[in-house]
Design an enzyme around this catalytic site. Structure first.
Site, mmCIF file in Angstrom:
data_model
loop_
_atom_site.group_PDB
_atom_site.id
_atom_site.type_symbol
_atom_site.label_atom_id
_atom_site.label_comp_id
_atom_site.label_asym_id
_atom_site.label_seq_id
_atom_site.Cartn_x
_atom_site.Cartn_y
_atom_site.Cartn_z
ATOM 1 N N ARG A 115 11.111 65.807 -2.221
ATOM 2 C CA ARG A 115 11.239 66.931 -1.291
ATOM 3 C C ARG A 115 11.828 68.186 -1.947
ATOM 4 N NH1 ARG A 115 12.203 62.090 1.336
ATOM 5 N NH2 ARG A 115 10.951 61.808 3.226
ATOM 6 N N HIS A 141 6.062 65.818 -1.711
ATOM 7 C CA HIS A 141 5.057 65.272 -2.617
ATOM 8 C C HIS A 141 3.929 66.263 -2.945
ATOM 9 C CE1 HIS A 141 7.185 61.636 -2.573
ATOM 10 N NE2 HIS A 141 6.580 61.004 -1.581
ATOM 11 N N HIS A 212 3.476 56.043 -6.583
ATOM 12 C CA HIS A 212 3.921 55.685 -5.236
ATOM 13 C C HIS A 212 3.314 54.373 -4.732
ATOM 14 C CE1 HIS A 212 5.725 56.392 -1.361
ATOM 15 N NE2 HIS A 212 6.050 57.637 -1.655
ATOM 16 N N GLU A 352 10.116 54.713 -7.315
ATOM 17 C CA GLU A 352 9.458 55.891 -7.882
ATOM 18 C C GLU A 352 10.362 56.504 -8.953
ATOM 19 O OE1 GLU A 352 8.354 58.356 -4.321
ATOM 20 O OE2 GLU A 352 9.199 56.568 -3.351
#
Length: 388
Positions: A115, A141, A212, A352
């Protein structure tokens, strides 16, 4: 190497991803992924295999996504350990927000993973506004046309490796500068899936690429939760977030909290914690600041996960300073997976490897600014073995 091209008899005769992978022989196969086109291009499905380990992976050029990953359990039985869809159309529907689902299953994430507050940042005194695609007031993203929803080219194909390419044009989602990306997926002899990212730019820009996949080491077809998985993350702190999941800029020690995974324990052990950060994330959805030392190749351990039921163990290695552990809090039984079953809450986890969220707005975080003449490099390995 001779490349084998497979075609489907018809869209109605489309064989499931799982069946294709089980039947794959040594060597690369490339085939049409259903009858779908995306942005006017044919969607392809690539199956790669490692002869030494027996691992099989399926990849698509639609978002450079990992569709399936087959690894053995403690009894030698192969199973798919990543969530995903059976058809390219289902991925497209999610990418374009046309249906209920999860747009990031197995996706490559960029130009900026995680973010950015208000979609704003300043480089060299010049403010940039990128797309806000998550409310309230966040860019997530890379935006709605982030890398997860773009078509990648294919530079190289071998029996155990595919190299994808993407030209991310100046102005896409508001980001400045042309960025050229390469991403190699390789099933290596170490028993892992190795991802190698490189990128260059012609103008200063933030870049934070990540992967992801939603992992369930018991297998995606059972749709069980990952709450029984034993997790270890070598980190002394996290970057705590505010109520809308933007980092505060602080570093919060994990000792004595639900975020301390330095000693391996079941994910379920701390899910009922009343810690304010757990409330903000609806569970685990945070960035851990890695404290493990890099080896001679610059790789550090980001996490280890063990599924007691199947004996599968996954070790995550990375060149990056952080890892986002997301516990599948927003899966909600509306996502129908490859096996025809829905995915309930917390039926998978994401690990991630990354730089920190909102880094362009925090001078005390490691920089994510890539400049002309520099090359972005990021390696992540998901290494599998069996413990009995």
């Amino acid at each position: 190497m001779k490349k084998t091209i497979l075609s489907l008899a018809s869209a109605l005769a489309l064989v499931s991803c799982a069946e294709q992978a089980k039947e794959a022989t040594l060597g690369l196969t490339e085939e049409q992924f259903g009858t779908a086109e995306y942005d006017g291009q044919q969607v392809k499905l690539f199956t790669i295999k490692n002869a030494q380990t027996g691992m099989v992976a399926q990849l698509t050029n639609q978002g450079a996504k990992l569709v399936s990953l087959f690894t053995p359990d403690k009894d030698g039985k192969m199973g798919d350990v990543v969530l995903g869809y059976a058809t390219a159309q289902e991925y497209a529907n999610c990418d374009n927000a046309k249906g209920v689902g999860e747009p990031f299953f197995g996706a490559t994430i960029g130009r900026y993973g995680n973010r950015i507050a208000e979609g704003k940042f300043t480089i060299d005194g010049e403010e940039t506004q990128v797309e806000i695609n998550e409310r309230p007031g966040k860019s997530l993203h890379g935006g709605t046309k982030g890398y997860h929803s773009q078509m990648f080219g294919v530079k190289e194909q071998t029996e155990n490796k595919v190299v994808f390419t993407l030209h991310d044009a100046d102005g896409t989602m508001g980001y400045k500068g042309n960025v050229d990306v390469e991403l190699a997926y390789e099933l290596c002899d170490c028993g892992g899936l190795k991802l190698t990212y490189t990128a260059t730019t012609d103008a200063p820009t933030p870049i934070n690429l990540t992967h992801h996949s939603f992992f369930n080491l018991n297998g995606e077809d059972g749709a069980e939760t990952i709450n029984d998985h034993i997790l270890m993350i070598p980190a002394e702190s996290i970057t705590p977030v505010n109520p809308v999941l933007i980092p505060t800029g602080e570093f919060m020690p994990v000792a004595g909290t639900a975020f301390d995974f330095n000693t391996p324990h079941a994910i379920a052990d701390s899910l009922e914690s009343d810690h304010i950060q757990m409330k903000f994330g609806g569970g685990y959805d945070h960035n851990w600041v890695l404290s493990s030392e890099p080896n001679e190749k610059g790789l550090r351990v980001a996490a280890e996960v063990v599924a007691p039921k199947t004996g599968r163990k996954m070790t995550v290695l990375t060149t990056e300073p952080g890892v986002q552990f997301y516990g599948g809090n927003f899966l909600n039984n509306t996502q129908v997976g490859k096996s025809g079953k829905t995915y309930p809450k917390r039926s998978a986890l994401c690990l991630e490897t990354q730089h920190f969220p909102d880094s362009p707005n925090h001078d005390n975080f490691p920089s994510t600014i890539l400049r002309p003449g520099e090359t972005y490099n990021h390696v992540c390995i998901y290494k599998f073995e069996v413990v009995k």
